[in-house]
Design an enzyme around this catalytic site. Structure first.
Site, short mmCIF file in Angstrom:
data_model
loop_
_atom_site.label_atom_id
_atom_site.label_comp_id
_atom_site.label_asym_id
_atom_site.label_seq_id
_atom_site.Cartn_x
_atom_site.Cartn_y
_atom_site.Cartn_z
N HIS A 452 0.82 -1.21 0.00
CA HIS A 452 0.00 0.00 0.00
C HIS A 452 0.86 1.26 0.00
O HIS A 452 0.67 2.18 -0.80
CB HIS A 452 -0.93 -0.01 1.21
N GLY A 770 -2.85 38.45 -16.54
CA GLY A 770 -2.38 38.24 -15.17
C GLY A 770 -3.52 37.58 -14.43
O GLY A 770 -4.35 38.24 -13.81
N CYS A 836 0.40 34.86 -17.87
CA CYS A 836 1.59 34.81 -17.03
C CYS A 836 1.25 34.56 -15.57
O CYS A 836 2.10 34.61 -14.70
CB CYS A 836 2.39 36.11 -17.17
#
Ligand code: ADP
Ligand code: MG
Ligand code: MG
Length: 885
Positions: A452, A770, A836
């Site tokens: 696991h 932006g 950006c």
């Protein structure tokens, strides 16, 4: 009536959403002629209906199951519930997306006193029959009756102690008989009912339990973590049993067709002789490498190798396979696309193209962009002197250091408080998932590469070392020992998941080196992507790093970081505090050469590629000391009364700070509003950019500066700056006697800018979204307040599907972007558009940017490879560029 149940030979691999992953693949394997024990699948639709009907099995489903059972009986020659020749089945959950270990499988269903006797007689093995029976009671009671496992484990341990044996397999038939009787007594006591004897009743109880388990806590946590829809439901597989625990010509194992950690093309797996199902993955006995099977049963091994190859060719992907050998005969019990580390994903994708098995576009789709992050993880500096305590299995690569904790709850508590913790366990179970999520790394003393801990850690890209048997873990005293070294809770250790090393203390790390396969696959990405991928970089070093990662430009250079440097701050403060234009210009004249050298460095590092430089953005008070700080200082100076001059200075500063204080700085005097009120500041920056560009041009470098105005809302603002940019550029060019190319544009980060983009485009030659601010202003969320306070609730209650600061909100923010792109193009058809914000490195946001036709995405240098691959996937899955196949 609806069809609720499909026999394996009625299904196909592409019926996953109906049959679940396990069921669809069992069907596919059946139909390509592999030895799969016959069975049937109850659909995920049925599960959804079960919940819709307030947890009732739909009318008619039982009858379909009974009819199919008759066919399975015919195929196996056994009969369900028949004392003379009983058919036993497993009941296995199987959701659309594999959810490792989230729901438990019940094996040997159909056993009761009579059929156990029959099984014993038919196999001539009473011990085997009783062992199967006691396992069945234990699993059924745990999963269906919800009686805690450990009560049964105690009874088993008691019996072993009474008989003086260490291992389960050393218990005799007589002892197992006692265990069964004790189990049954426990069931009666805990549930108030005797253990169900009727196989049909057992079967439908188990089916319902699988449906119920879809909504148990650990399943919900797993789905939340992996963004899996909670409404999908799970399928149920009912499959005739085969036995790997009937003797030494039997066994069970799991294997990957390639190494899931490195991607090496070599069958990779683990095997246990004389064992059933869960024994391999449960971490109870540490299994043997698959090569042992070759030694023990060469013919079976050969057959298995061929089957594995067949499966890989059939699925055109690396497979993760479960199998069992019963009395010298091989059976396939599961196959699926294997989970793998980023390193393995890259290598497998690359190699499969070289082998001619898949096309480049398939290879690109095979690697999950987010995973690439792992490759950029730091590794232990090979020159460091290490105090290696022990070595376990290298289960998931990457290196990590942290303070030791032994419990998932402790890990969660300390991790959330900001501590770096290392979770150390004998083995992990799905109940530890919350601790694994916050831990830096996982270390276990038991369990193999498919335990696991290993599977989950690889999925999360977290370092993991498991099966480190030299560790003696002592939960009671919260410590572990290796030989005579004692490590207590809170002590620091490091692990190296690529080599399995466990190291005392913290260790120095270094940046990773990228493989040739990695470079090749990312080159393919560049071949197919349409978006340019740029980086956000504020320094020449970052710019170089970005180029190394394949960026072809800078999408955002923030100039404020440069203002923060210690040697500059005094001039910046002088500039802010200046009372006259003259004073301000004097401060600016000191800053000009400094900024110029910054831009020189960055433009040079990005030679030949565009560099978008944003003029000063944050509010000015960010460059001044805090009000609180100044208050304390002035108070101290006042009471001491010994430095009147300094006191006057500080008081003046305090006055200015108060004047600049803003109620809501995010929406305050910042961005181009600074440039409007103090044009000389922006003009200094423009001049610094162009001076640098002119010098570099003179030196023979090709530079492409882009001057970016932040936070505009109108053409009037943009025009105000455009005039200045052009004037200063002209002045500088004639001063230096050179020509260079430059552009001017704006960030689009306010809704008004997006709405009036057509007007802005009259002066702006590029738009860069932006999206951090655009998200804040479009949604009206201030990020820190949102993420700290209400956003988690929005996500939990599904009012928002994703954190909009991580995954771009296509509906709202995305719509503004589309409006802006359309507006910009109307005025200026060849306008350059990009993003950006942090979203520029997030795969789903990159896909959206591709879809709305942006020219570039820009993100932090380390995310550039992710964005390159995501951009290629967006192009490839949009059906462009599918030529190669
Ligand atoms: P998981 O999804 O947790 O892997 P599985 O349903 O695959 O659970 O089953 C758990 C274990 O039981 C596996 O090792 C599997 O191979 C084994 N198993 C399941 N069904 C059968 C069967 N019909 N005969 C023998 N072993 C089985
Ligand atoms: Mg399985
Ligand atoms: Mg902004």
């Amino acid at each position: 009536m609806s069809k609720y149940v499909y026999l394996f030979n009625e299904g196909k691999a592409d019926m996953k959403s109906l049959l679940g992953g396990k069921g669809a693949n069992l069907a596919e394997m059946t139909n390509i002629g592999l030895p799969v024990p016959p069975g049937m699948t109850i659909t995920t639709d049925t599960c959804r209906e079960y919940y819709k009907a307030d947890r009732k099995l739909p009318e008619g489903m039982k009858e379909q199951v009974r009819n199919n059972l008759t066919q399975i009986e015919a195929a196996t020659g056994k009969k369900f519930g028949d004392a003379a020749n009983p058919l036993l089945v497993s009941v296995r959950s199987g959701a659309v997306f594999s959810m490792p270990g989230m729901m438990d499988t019940i094996l040997n269903l159909g056993l009761n006193e009579a059929t156990a006797k029959g099984l014993a007689e038919n196999t001539n093995n009473l011990r085997f029959a009783y062992d199967a029976y006691r396992r069945f009671i234990q699993m059924f009671s745990d999963v269906v009756l919800e009686i805690p496992k450990h009560s049964f484990e105690h009874l088993l341990a008691d019996q072993k102690e009474a008989q003086g044996v260490t291992f389960d397999q050393d218990l005799t038939a007589e002892s197992l008989r006692v265990v069964i009787d004790n189990y049954k007594a426990l069931v009666l006591k805990e549930s108030g009912h005797p253990f169900p004897e009727d196989p049909m009743e057992q079967l439908f109880m188990a089916v319902e339990a699988v449906f119920r388990s879809w909504n148990n806590d650990r399943a919900i946590i797993y789905r939340n973590l992996n963004k899996i829809d909670h409404d999908l439901g799970t399928a149920v597989n009912i499959q005739s049993m085969v036995f790997g625990n009937m003797g030494n010509d039997c066994g069970t194992g799991v294997a990957f067709t390639r190494n899931p950690s490195t991607g090496e093309k070599k069958l990779y797996g683990e095997y246990l002789t004389n064992a059933q199902g869960e024994d391999v993955v449960a971490g109870i006995r540490t299994p043997q490498p698959i090569a042992k099977l070759q030694a023990e049963m060469p013919e079976i091994f050969d057959q298995f190798v061929k089957t594995a190859e067949k499966l890989e060719n059939h699925y055109r992907n690396m497979q993760d396979i479960e199998f069992t050998v019963e009395k010298g005969k091989l059976y396939m019990l599961q196959t699926r696309n294997g989970k793998r580390t980023a390193q393995a994903a890259i290598k497998v994708a690359h190699d499969m193209v070289q082998e001619g098995l898949i096309s480049k576009t398939e290879a690109l789709l095979m690697v999950e962009p987010g995973q690439l992050d792992q490759l950029l993880h730091r590794q232990i500096d090979s020159s460091a002197k290490l105090n290696v305590l022990a070595t376990g299995l290298p289960a998931s690569p990457g290196a990590a250091s942290g303070s030791v904790v032994f419990d998932a709850d402790d890990a969660e508590r300390l991790g959330k408080a900001g501590q770096k913790v290392m979770l150390v366990r004998m083995e992990t179970t799905p109940d530890d998932i919350h601790g694994i999520i916050v831990a830096q790394g996982i270390l276990t003393s038991r369990g193999g590469m498919t335990s696991h801990a290993a599977v989950v850690a690889r999925g999360m890209g977290k370092p993991c070392v498991c099966g480190c048997e030299a560790l003696k873990v002592d939960y009671n005293n919260k410590q572990f020992t290796v030989g005579n070294v004692v490590i207590k809770e809170g002590d620091h250790i490091s692990i190296d998941g690529a080599t399995g090393r466990v190291i005392l203390g913290d260790v120095p790390m270094k940046d990773p080196e990228l493989s040739a396969e990695y470079l090749a696959v990312l080159d393919w990405a560049d071949e197919f992507k349409r978006l340019d991928v740029r980086a956000n970089a504020d320094t020449p070093e970052d710019a170089l790093k970005a180029r190394e990662f394949g960026a072809t430009g800078i999408g955002l250079t923030r100039t404020e970081h440069m203002f923060m440097a210690q040697d500059r701050l005094p001039f910046v403060q002088q500039m802010i505090l200046a009372e006259t234009l003259e004073e301000r210009q004097q401060a600016l004249s000191h800053l000009l050469p400094m900024q110029e050298s910054d831009f020189y460095g960055i433009l040079k590092a990005m030679e030949g590629y565009p560099v978008c430089i944003r003029l000063l953005d944050p509010p000015l008070h960010e460059f001044l000391p805090s009000q609180e700080e100044l208050l304390v200082e002035t108070t101290v100076l006042k009471t001491r009364g010994d430095n009147a001059e300094l006191l006057a200075q500080k008081e003046e500063l305090l006055k200015q700070v108060r004047k600049l204080h803003e109620f809501n700085p995010m929406l305050g005097h910042r961005g181009c509003r600074l440039g409007i009120t103090y044009p000389e500041v922006y003009e200094m920056q423009m001049r610094a950019i162009f001076n640098a560009a002119a010098r570099l041009t003179k030196e023979g470098f090709k530079v492409l500066p882009e001057v970016e105005i932040p936070l505009t809302i109108s053409k009037a603002e943009m025009s105000f700056f455009k005039v200045r940019i052009d004037r200063i550029a002209k002045e500088v060019m004639s001063e230096f006697g050179v020509n260079f190319h430059y552009t001017s544009g704006t960030m689009i980060e306010l809704p008004r800018a997006a709405l009036l983009a057509d007007e802005l485009a009259e002066d702006a030659e590029f738009f860069s979204f932006g999206t951090n601010d655009l998200t804040q202003t479009c949604l009206g969320f201030s990020r820190d307040d949102a993420e700290g306070k209400f956003l988690p609730h929005y996500l939990e209650s599904k009012i928002l599907k994703e954190n909009p600061f991580v995954v771009l909100d296509r509906q709202g923010v995305g719509k503004l972007m589309e409006i802006a792109v359309a507006g910009g193009r109307k005025t200026r058809p060849n306008i350059v558009t990009g993003i950006c914000g942090e979203h520029g490195g997030e795969p789903s946001s990159v896909e959206f940017c591709h879809q709305i036709g942006l020219d570039f995405v820009s993100c932090s240098p380390y995310r550039v490879p992710i964005a390159r691959l995501a951009a290629a996937q967006a192009a490839v899955s949009n059906g462009e560029n599918l030529g190669t196949r």
